[in-house]
Enzyme design. Structure first.
Site, PDB file in Angstrom:
ATOM      1  CG  HIS A 126     -20.848 -19.183   4.226  1.00 18.50           C
ATOM      2  ND1 HIS A 126     -20.552 -19.429   5.364  1.00 18.50           N
ATOM      3  CD2 HIS A 126     -19.980 -18.223   3.717  1.00 18.50           C
ATOM      4  CE1 HIS A 126     -19.755 -18.300   5.908  1.00 18.50           C
ATOM      5  NE2 HIS A 126     -19.474 -17.424   4.883  1.00 18.50           N
ATOM      6  CG  ASP A 203     -26.996 -19.646   3.895  1.00 17.25           C
ATOM      7  OD1 ASP A 203     -27.466 -18.709   4.025  1.00 17.25           O
ATOM      8  OD2 ASP A 203     -25.941 -20.072   3.850  1.00 17.25           O
ATOM      9  CD  GLN A 206     -23.730 -13.346  -0.027  1.00 15.74           C
ATOM     10  OE1 GLN A 206     -24.055 -12.283  -1.014  1.00 15.74           O
ATOM     11  NE2 GLN A 206     -22.870 -13.446   0.841  1.00 15.74           N
ATOM     12  CE  LYS A 229     -23.410 -12.316   4.569  1.00 18.19           C
ATOM     13  NZ  LYS A 229     -22.069 -12.254   4.207  1.00 18.19           N
ATOM     14  CB  CYS A 367     -16.377 -18.701   4.439  1.00 19.54           C
ATOM     15  SG  CYS A 367     -15.774 -17.682   5.600  1.00 19.54           S
TER      16      CYS A 367
END
Ligand code: PMP
Length: 408
Positions: A126, A203, A206, A229, A367
């Site tokens: 991202h 990261d 998600q 999220k 993104c």
């Protein structure tokens, strides 16, 4: 009807927004990768704070301040347990994933990276996990190296190992790709990096709502995610960092709460975690994050994983038959999303028509412009699933795509 359906109905009933209509049609929300909807319990927790406890934390002796402080600090412990961190002071509240990565790039990266050093990321990151490192490289005269991906959207692990060299000082990897759905073998990748003593940031934006995360088992040095999220509010997130690394890092921002003592000559910084939490934080957001964790725990990851995988399989099998539809991202290990393009139809147009049918999907580059460049598409149409989505909704999406195709 199956038990699954009964469970889903009771889960759906907890999300007030799912009752509304969009353009005269029942809302079908498939934009969970951008932000998930919020259950009533999260909304109630935020309201409760403002209605009964609203007060600034950490500095008040009065009852409201003490109640707000303990509600907020309880969440830190809840997050610690949720991701199995060793200490609660390894949990730093941030504004979100982006905030966490920028904090590490500034406070950790600034000290670590020198001219000629290399930072390794992947081609499916991202922008939030590209730009802060690029900025750091520019400041330091360092180089950004990128692990390539295959046509399926999987990382090339041989190339990963090859790219790790004597100048690699830091590696930052996405756990689950937001535009491809790929679940990366991060444990293996962390082990490879650690064999060369290279710290790794993950990261998890998600991943955290799709799969349980155990930071001690992963042995990652940093793990970042956003509350919004994972059924929580916007504007709050978490940076997990290993205690010894966080202790060695300089503060990110200066201000209230991150200090022990201030004179005009010198400031003594506060201990972890407060050293990294300057200023009044998003107190209501933090409390909402706690309620979001309770919500996920009340459902359990077993169900979440099985349900989202089933939706993903169903969507893939139904969409596969549509002529002119090409999936972007077909990795073996994938989380609950499908990303695709339609021959001769711009993703934006597809999104607009689907919206008229009450279907909320994300269209564009998500993104991840380098991913779009790699696949030579302007963008994709992405349906990303959450625990409240159903197969019936996926069937409506398939009908919607059929309609889009007939209109063009
Ligand atoms: N990384 C990934 C993989 C993401 O999907 C996102 C959000 N789309 C981010 C980082 C940035 O998250 P936030 O905007 O909440 O900081």
């Amino acid at each position: 009807m199956s038990e699954t359906l009964v469970d889903i109905e009771s889960i759906r009933a907890q999300f007030p927004i799912l009752q509304r209509e969009v353009n005269g049609k029942p809302l079908i929300y498939f934009d969970n990768g951008a932000t998930s909807q919020k259950p009533q319990s999260v909304i109630n927790a935020i309201n409760h704070y403002y209605e009964y406890e609203n007060s600034n934390i950490h500095r008040g002796v009065h009852t409201l301040s003490q109640e707000a402080t303990s509600a907020y600090e309880e969440v830190r412990k809840k997050v610690q347990k949720f991701i199995n961190a060793e200490h609660d002071h390894e949990i730093i509240f941030t504004s979100g994933t982006t905030g966490g990565i920028n904090l590490v790039a500034s406070s950790f990266g600034e000290n670590l990276i020198r001219k000629g050093d290399e930072i390794l990321i992947t081609a499916m990151e991202h922008h939030s996990n590209i730009v802060p490192w690029q900025m750091l490289c520019e400041r330091k005269g360092a180089h950004l190296k990128v692990v390539p991906i295959s046509k399926e959207g999987e990382l090339d692990l041989e190339e990963y190992e090859r790219l790790i060299g004597p100048k690699t000082e830091l590696i930052s990897l996405v756990h689950v790709s937001n535009s491809l759905g790929t679940i990366n073998p991060i444990k293996k990748m962390i082990d490879i990096a650690h064999a060369q003593n290279i710290p790794v940031l993950i990261d998890g934006a998600q991943a955290i709502h799709h799969t349980p995360v155990d930071v001690q088992e992963l042995d990652c040095d940093f793990y970042v995610f956003s509350a919004h999220k994972m059924y929580g509010p916007t504007g709050v997130g978490v940076l997990y960092g290993k205690e010894e690394l966080l202790n060695d890092m300089a503060p990110y921002q200066g201000g209230g709460d991150m200090i022990k003592n201030v004179t005009f000559e010198k400031t003594i910084y506060n201990d972890l975690p407060h050293k990294f939490e300057a200023g009044t934080p998003n107190i209501a957001g933090g409390i909402g994050l706690g309620a979001a964790i309770d919500f996920i725990n009340s459902i359990g990851y077993d169900f979440i994983i099985q349900h989202e995988a089933e939706l993903s399989r169903f969507a893939t099998s139904q969409l596969r038959d549509i002529k002119g539809l090409r999936f972007i991202g077909t990795a073996k290990e994938r989380a609950g999303l499908v990303s695709f393009v339609l021959d001769g139809i711009h993703p934006y147009d597809t999104g607009v028509i689907l919206d008229k049918l009450g279907l909320a999907l994300r269209t564009g580059h998500h993104c991840t412009q380098p991913v779009m460049t790699f696949f030579e598409v302007p963008g994709t149409v992405r349906a990303s699933f959450a625990v409240y989505n159903t197969k019936q909704e996926v069937a409506r999406l398939v009908e919607g795509i059929d309609r889009v195709k007939r209109m063009f």
